[in-house]
Design a protein around this motif. Structure first.
Motif, PDB file in Angstrom:
ATOM      1  N   CYS A   1       0.831  -1.203   0.000  1.00 17.58           N
ATOM      2  CA  CYS A   1       0.000   0.000   0.000  1.00 17.58           C
ATOM      3  C   CYS A   1       0.870   1.259   0.000  1.00 17.58           C
ATOM      4  O   CYS A   1       0.563   2.245  -0.666  1.00 17.58           O
ATOM      5  N   PHE A   2       1.962   1.218   0.760  1.00 13.35           N
ATOM      6  CA  PHE A   2       2.818   2.392   0.905  1.00 13.35           C
ATOM      7  C   PHE A   2       3.527   2.740  -0.404  1.00 13.35           C
ATOM      8  O   PHE A   2       3.701   3.917  -0.727  1.00 13.35           O
ATOM      9  N   LEU A   3       3.908   1.725  -1.174  1.00 13.08           N
ATOM     10  CA  LEU A   3       4.645   1.980  -2.415  1.00 13.08           C
ATOM     11  C   LEU A   3       3.843   2.820  -3.414  1.00 13.08           C
ATOM     12  O   LEU A   3       4.340   3.852  -3.871  1.00 13.08           O
ATOM     13  N   PRO A   4       2.607   2.465  -3.767  1.00 12.76           N
ATOM     14  CA  PRO A   4       1.877   3.333  -4.688  1.00 12.76           C
ATOM     15  C   PRO A   4       1.542   4.691  -4.068  1.00 12.76           C
ATOM     16  O   PRO A   4       1.427   5.689  -4.794  1.00 12.76           O
ATOM     17  N   ALA A   5       1.413   4.744  -2.748  1.00 11.67           N
ATOM     18  CA  ALA A   5       1.198   6.032  -2.081  1.00 11.67           C
ATOM     19  C   ALA A   5       2.403   6.950  -2.320  1.00 11.67           C
ATOM     20  O   ALA A   5       2.253   8.161  -2.507  1.00 11.67           O
TER      21      ALA A   5
ATOM     22  N   ILE B   1      10.931   1.698  -7.498  1.00 13.11           N
ATOM     23  CA  ILE B   1      10.850   1.895  -6.047  1.00 13.11           C
ATOM     24  C   ILE B   1      10.825   0.502  -5.424  1.00 13.11           C
ATOM     25  O   ILE B   1      10.101  -0.380  -5.885  1.00 13.11           O
ATOM     26  N   GLN B   2      11.618   0.312  -4.408  1.00 13.61           N
ATOM     27  CA  GLN B   2      11.650  -0.964  -3.678  1.00 13.61           C
ATOM     28  C   GLN B   2      11.550  -0.659  -2.195  1.00 13.61           C
ATOM     29  O   GLN B   2      12.234   0.228  -1.684  1.00 13.61           O
ATOM     30  N   ILE B   3      10.685  -1.393  -1.500  1.00 10.01           N
ATOM     31  CA  ILE B   3      10.583  -1.263  -0.050  1.00 10.01           C
ATOM     32  C   ILE B   3      11.060  -2.565   0.572  1.00 10.01           C
ATOM     33  O   ILE B   3      10.499  -3.634   0.322  1.00 10.01           O
ATOM     34  N   ASP B   4      12.107  -2.476   1.383  1.00 18.85           N
ATOM     35  CA  ASP B   4      12.551  -3.602   2.195  1.00 18.85           C
ATOM     36  C   ASP B   4      11.939  -3.393   3.575  1.00 18.85           C
ATOM     37  O   ASP B   4      12.213  -2.384   4.239  1.00 18.85           O
ATOM     38  N   ALA B   5      11.082  -4.312   3.982  1.00 24.55           N
ATOM     39  CA  ALA B   5      10.386  -4.191   5.260  1.00 24.55           C
ATOM     40  C   ALA B   5      10.959  -5.193   6.254  1.00 24.55           C
ATOM     41  O   ALA B   5      11.212  -6.345   5.904  1.00 24.55           O
ATOM     42  N   ASP B   6      11.171  -4.738   7.459  1.00 23.49           N
ATOM     43  CA  ASP B   6      11.599  -5.583   8.570  1.00 23.49           C
ATOM     44  C   ASP B   6      10.602  -5.401   9.698  1.00 23.49           C
ATOM     45  O   ASP B   6      10.102  -4.282   9.910  1.00 23.49           O
TER      46      ASP B   6
ATOM     47  N   ASP C   1      11.687  14.182   3.394  1.00 25.84           N
ATOM     48  CA  ASP C   1      10.719  14.203   4.498  1.00 25.84           C
ATOM     49  C   ASP C   1       9.303  14.460   3.996  1.00 25.84           C
ATOM     50  O   ASP C   1       8.353  13.803   4.433  1.00 25.84           O
ATOM     51  N   GLU C   2       9.154  15.406   3.072  1.00 31.98           N
ATOM     52  CA  GLU C   2       7.832  15.692   2.518  1.00 31.98           C
ATOM     53  C   GLU C   2       7.304  14.491   1.746  1.00 31.98           C
ATOM     54  O   GLU C   2       6.120  14.143   1.835  1.00 31.98           O
ATOM     55  N   PHE C   3       8.171  13.837   0.999  1.00 31.22           N
ATOM     56  CA  PHE C   3       7.828  12.636   0.232  1.00 31.22           C
ATOM     57  C   PHE C   3       7.253  11.558   1.159  1.00 31.22           C
ATOM     58  O   PHE C   3       6.192  10.994   0.907  1.00 31.22           O
ATOM     59  N   VAL C   4       7.936  11.304   2.264  1.00 32.88           N
ATOM     60  CA  VAL C   4       7.493  10.288   3.223  1.00 32.88           C
ATOM     61  C   VAL C   4       6.194  10.716   3.906  1.00 32.88           C
ATOM     62  O   VAL C   4       5.261   9.918   4.039  1.00 32.88           O
ATOM     63  N   GLU C   5       6.107  11.970   4.345  1.00 33.01           N
ATOM     64  CA  GLU C   5       4.899  12.452   5.020  1.00 33.01           C
ATOM     65  C   GLU C   5       3.678  12.336   4.121  1.00 33.01           C
ATOM     66  O   GLU C   5       2.606  11.925   4.572  1.00 33.01           O
ATOM     67  N   ARG C   6       3.833  12.699   2.862  1.00 36.66           N
ATOM     68  CA  ARG C   6       2.706  12.571   1.932  1.00 36.66           C
ATOM     69  C   ARG C   6       2.329  11.102   1.747  1.00 36.66           C
ATOM     70  O   ARG C   6       1.147  10.757   1.681  1.00 36.66           O
ATOM     71  N   GLY C   7       3.325  10.226   1.646  1.00 35.45           N
ATOM     72  CA  GLY C   7       3.052   8.798   1.530  1.00 35.45           C
ATOM     73  C   GLY C   7       2.281   8.277   2.731  1.00 35.45           C
ATOM     74  O   GLY C   7       1.338   7.499   2.596  1.00 35.45           O
ATOM     75  N   GLU C   8       2.666   8.722   3.923  1.00 39.50           N
ATOM     76  CA  GLU C   8       1.952   8.319   5.137  1.00 39.50           C
ATOM     77  C   GLU C   8       0.500   8.793   5.112  1.00 39.50           C
ATOM     78  O   GLU C   8      -0.402   8.062   5.534  1.00 39.50           O
ATOM     79  N   ASP C   9       0.268  10.008   4.622  1.00 39.52           N
ATOM     80  CA  ASP C   9      -1.097  10.540   4.557  1.00 39.52           C
ATOM     81  C   ASP C   9      -1.947   9.799   3.538  1.00 39.52           C
ATOM     82  O   ASP C   9      -3.164   9.685   3.712  1.00 39.52           O
TER      83      ASP C   9
ATOM     84  N   CYS D   1      -1.379   6.484   2.302  1.00 38.09           N
ATOM     85  CA  CYS D   1      -1.458   5.023   2.502  1.00 38.09           C
ATOM     86  C   CYS D   1      -2.576   4.666   3.483  1.00 38.09           C
ATOM     87  O   CYS D   1      -2.545   5.045   4.652  1.00 38.09           O
ATOM     88  N   HIS D   2      -3.543   3.900   3.015  1.00 37.69           N
ATOM     89  CA  HIS D   2      -4.685   3.510   3.834  1.00 37.69           C
ATOM     90  C   HIS D   2      -4.304   2.536   4.948  1.00 37.69           C
ATOM     91  O   HIS D   2      -4.875   2.580   6.044  1.00 37.69           O
ATOM     92  N   VAL D   3      -3.355   1.671   4.694  1.00 34.77           N
ATOM     93  CA  VAL D   3      -2.927   0.730   5.737  1.00 34.77           C
ATOM     94  C   VAL D   3      -2.202   1.497   6.845  1.00 34.77           C
ATOM     95  O   VAL D   3      -2.406   1.232   8.026  1.00 34.77           O
TER      96      VAL D   3
END
Length: 132
Positions: A48-52, A68-73, A101-109, A111-113
């Motif tokens: 969910c976070f990746l397309p966000a 874009i690649q997300i490695d999750a732990d 920081d803005e990129f991540v904050e927008r992604g958090e806003d 991402c529905h999960v």
């Protein structure tokens, strides 16, 4: 009528198959017939976070972020409850330090999960710009 409907069935043992729309998804707490529920949640969160992030990039004028690649732990306690999730995000586009920081904050806003999880379980995020 609800917006999302799933059906989860287990004919024996601990594994189950969930029907989500037209898709079947096997989940097994013993990791025998599919990923365990915690692993499935972490993967769903990252999926969910990746397309966000792509939408966030478009909003910021980056129409082509490339790969874009997300490695999750994730960490579990002695009861196998999730206690922490960390994302390391690799972005092909070369983002400026002040944009990350803005990129991540927008992604958090977006991402529905991310919005659905309790605040203490949100991912800690690291972005590696220019990674590919």
């Amino acid at each position: 009528m609800s917006d999302i409907q799933t059906t989860t069935v287990s004919e024996d043992g601990f594994g189950s198959t969930s029907q989500v729309g037209e898709f079947d998804m096997a989940i097994d707490p013993l990791d025998e017939t599919g990923p365990n529920p915690n692993a499935a949640l972490v993967a769903t969160y990252a999926s969910c976070f990746l397309p966000a992030l792509r939408v966030a990039g478009q909003q910021m004028g980056h129409d082509d972020l490339g790969t874009i690649q997300i490695d999750a732990d994730a960490d579990l306690d002695e009861d196998d409850d999730l206690t922490g999730i960390r994302f390391t995000i690799h972005v092909e586009a070369d983002l400026a330090e002040d944009e990350i920081d803005e990129f991540v904050e927008r992604g958090e806003d977006i991402c529905h999960v991310h919005s659905a999880l309790r605040e203490g379980l949100h991912a800690e995020i690291t972005v590696n710009a220019g990674a590919f």
